[in-house]
Design an enzyme around this catalytic site. Structure first.
Site, mmCIF file in Angstrom:
data_model
loop_
_atom_site.group_PDB
_atom_site.id
_atom_site.type_symbol
_atom_site.label_atom_id
_atom_site.label_comp_id
_atom_site.label_asym_id
_atom_site.label_seq_id
_atom_site.Cartn_x
_atom_site.Cartn_y
_atom_site.Cartn_z
ATOM 1 N N GLU A 1 4.375 6.656 -10.930
ATOM 2 C CA GLU A 1 5.137 7.238 -9.814
ATOM 3 C C GLU A 1 6.580 6.739 -9.863
ATOM 4 O OE1 GLU A 1 3.222 7.460 -5.730
ATOM 5 O OE2 GLU A 1 1.829 6.170 -6.822
ATOM 6 N N SER B 1 0.848 -1.183 0.000
ATOM 7 C CA SER B 1 0.000 0.000 0.000
ATOM 8 C C SER B 1 0.884 1.234 0.000
ATOM 9 C CB SER B 1 -0.893 0.005 1.239
ATOM 10 O OG SER B 1 -0.103 0.299 2.373
ATOM 11 N N LYS B 2 0.232 2.364 -0.001
ATOM 12 C CA LYS B 2 0.921 3.651 -0.032
ATOM 13 C C LYS B 2 2.058 3.742 1.006
ATOM 14 C CE LYS B 2 1.033 7.208 -2.257
ATOM 15 N NZ LYS B 2 1.454 6.936 -3.598
ATOM 16 N N ARG B 3 1.824 3.165 2.157
ATOM 17 C CA ARG B 3 2.818 3.226 3.235
ATOM 18 C C ARG B 3 4.185 2.684 2.815
ATOM 19 N NH1 ARG B 3 2.410 -0.420 6.895
ATOM 20 N NH2 ARG B 3 0.848 -1.553 5.725
ATOM 21 N N GLY C 1 5.572 2.942 -0.040
ATOM 22 C CA GLY C 1 6.196 3.684 -1.137
ATOM 23 C C GLY C 1 5.211 3.757 -2.293
#
Ligand code: GLU
Length: 460
Positions: free
Chosen positions: A247, A237-239, A241
């Site tokens: 991106e 998940s976003k956490r 990276g």
């Protein structure tokens, strides 16, 4: 038999790296088998699908250089076809109209939950005569007995009880088709032979197989790929990276590095880590895809990225570096070529973003790190710098060997070590203490920029 694979993203967000890995596996398998790779945009969820997401997916596929032989097909353009398939099933008695009200279904669900049963449709309208004017949905008449069995190429034999599957809605009251049905109609129409997708779809597969059979289709071979986890073993998940493919572009990775990284997350060929595209096409197989989830490891991706920055054809790297320069608004028309920057910097940075950021002084006026200036351009360094300024002004040519020799000569004359002059010089011309070897840096800067900056350092 021609192998046909498809990547079928729903455009409800950017292309994340899990999706990119699925796309890569589909692409590789099609290429390897000299088959066909289809891109299909599953955009029937009108509330959640957006054009921005469609564009983001297409951009990411293009950046990764995953070309498709057919498509993109859009499911929203195929509603007539889904309707036709639905009518066929209705006509053959393989689907039926269900007029159960929302209230009835809610009450049923509440009762089942209270009895600790799995909520499921009870087949109330299965054998009703049609002719009621009430709004209706269309449900697929799922077999009530027996099993659905298939051989997943990654997970082996999987068996599901039909008694566990209820009669799925295939068209809503407004007659729009539902997700599982559109997939089935498309996989059949597009003659897909291999469905390779995320294992979050595994429970859809027995339902889809039953529907395919009802449509008289030849069944594809299924492979369900496990998910990607973060380094801590939790779902990525976003956490952890970046999640979106683009991106990774912004962060300065090369597409081939990312692909090489992704293919190894879940597939292996002995201990080999680095594969060219051609090699991958040759070696890829479904037998060596790992069943268990793979954990993301950013350090390895950096390592691969550096490898590709150093070894890819320079024009490929330069094209990507130009994109970063542009993003940082660095005008590279006056200064060294991007190819020169790459050979000087690839060894020293992990990403192209870092390369662009650390090459600004070759094109723009230098911005000084005060701390480094204070530490390096000291009163003791000034005589050597002044002597150097003079020697450099009189150089007949501006090349690495001559520059190196000049620096050595000046150091000797001033009775100081080479570093004692090289480092103040570096700070004077680049603004800080990190750059490619000093002679190479001077060559790239050119005589004019070097002398002008040196003069400023001495007199300001
Ligand atoms: N549209 C589905 C998704 O984005 C994939 C469906 C499939 O591959 O069968 O998860």
């Amino acid at each position: 038999m021609t192998v046909v694979t498809r990547f079928a993203p729903s455009p409800t967000g950017f292309l994340h790296i899990g999706g990119a890995r699925t796309a890569l596996f589909c692409w590789l398998y099609a290429k390897k088998m000299k088959g066909k790779f289809i891109l299909r945009i599953e955009d029937t969820d009108i509330e959640r699908s957006t054009q921005v997401s469609v564009d983001a997916i297409l951009d990411a596929m293009a950046w990764l250089n995953l070309d498709y032989d057919e498509g993109p097909y859009y499911q929203t353009k195929r509603f007539d076809r889904y309707r036709e398939a639905m009518d066929q099933l209705l006509e053959e008695g393989k689907a039926y109209r269900c007029t159960c009200s929302k209230e009835r279904l809610e009450a049923l669900r509440a009762e089942q939950t209270a009895n600790k049963e799995k909520p499921r449709y009870d087949g109330h309208c299965r054998d009703k005569k049609k002719g009621e004017a009430k709004p209706f949905v269309v449900r697929f008449r799922n077999p009530q007995e027996g099993v659905v069995e298939f051989n997943d190429l990654i997970r082996g034999k999987l068996i599901f009880q039909n008694s566990e599957l209820d009669d799925l809605i295939i068209a809503r009251t407004d007659s729009t088709p539902t997700y599982n049905f559109t997939v089935v109609v498309d996989d059949n129409d597009m003659k897909v032979t291999h469905v390779i997708r995320g294992d979050d779809h595994i429970n859809n597969t027995p339902r889809q197989i039953n529907m395919l059979r009802a449509l008289g289709a030849t069944l594809p071979i299924y492979s369900h790929v496990s998910m990607i986890l973060g380094a801590d073993g939790k779902r990525l998940s976003k956490r952890h990276g970046a999640e979106g493919v683009m991106e990774y572009r912004e962060d300065g990775f090369l597409p081939d590095a990312l692909l090489n990284y992704l293919v190894r997350l879940g597939w292996s060929h002995g201990d080999q880590e680095i594969f060219s595209r051609d090699e991958l096409i040759q070696l890829f197989d479904m037998d060596h895809i790992n069943k268990s989830p793979a954990a993301f490891n950013l350090e390895k991706l950096y390592w691969l990225n550096q490898h590709y920055m150093k070894t890819s054809p320079i024009d490929v790297v330069a094209k990507e570096l130009a994109w970063h320069m542009d993003r940082l608004k660095i005008d590279t028309t006056c200064g060294p070529s991007l190819a020169e920057i790459i050979s000087a910097q690839a060894e020293r940075v992990k990403t192209l973003k870092e390369m662009a950021e650390r090459s600004r002084y070759f094109y723009e006026d230098v911005s000084y790190n005060d701390e480094s200036v204070k530490k390096n351009i000291t009163p003791e360094a000034l005589p050597a710098l002044t002597m150097l300024q003079e020697a450099l002004t009189n150089l007949p040519e501006w090349n690495k060997e001559l520059l190196h020799k000049t620096l050595e000569d000046v150091a000797e004359k001033c009775a100081i070590k080479l570093g004692k002059i090289a480092q103040p010089l570096r700070v004077a011309v680049t603004g800080d203490t990190v750059s490619p070897p000093i002679d190479q840096t001077l060559v790239l800067l050119g005589r004019e920029r070097t002398l002008e900056r040196l003069k400023r350092a001495i007199f300001d």
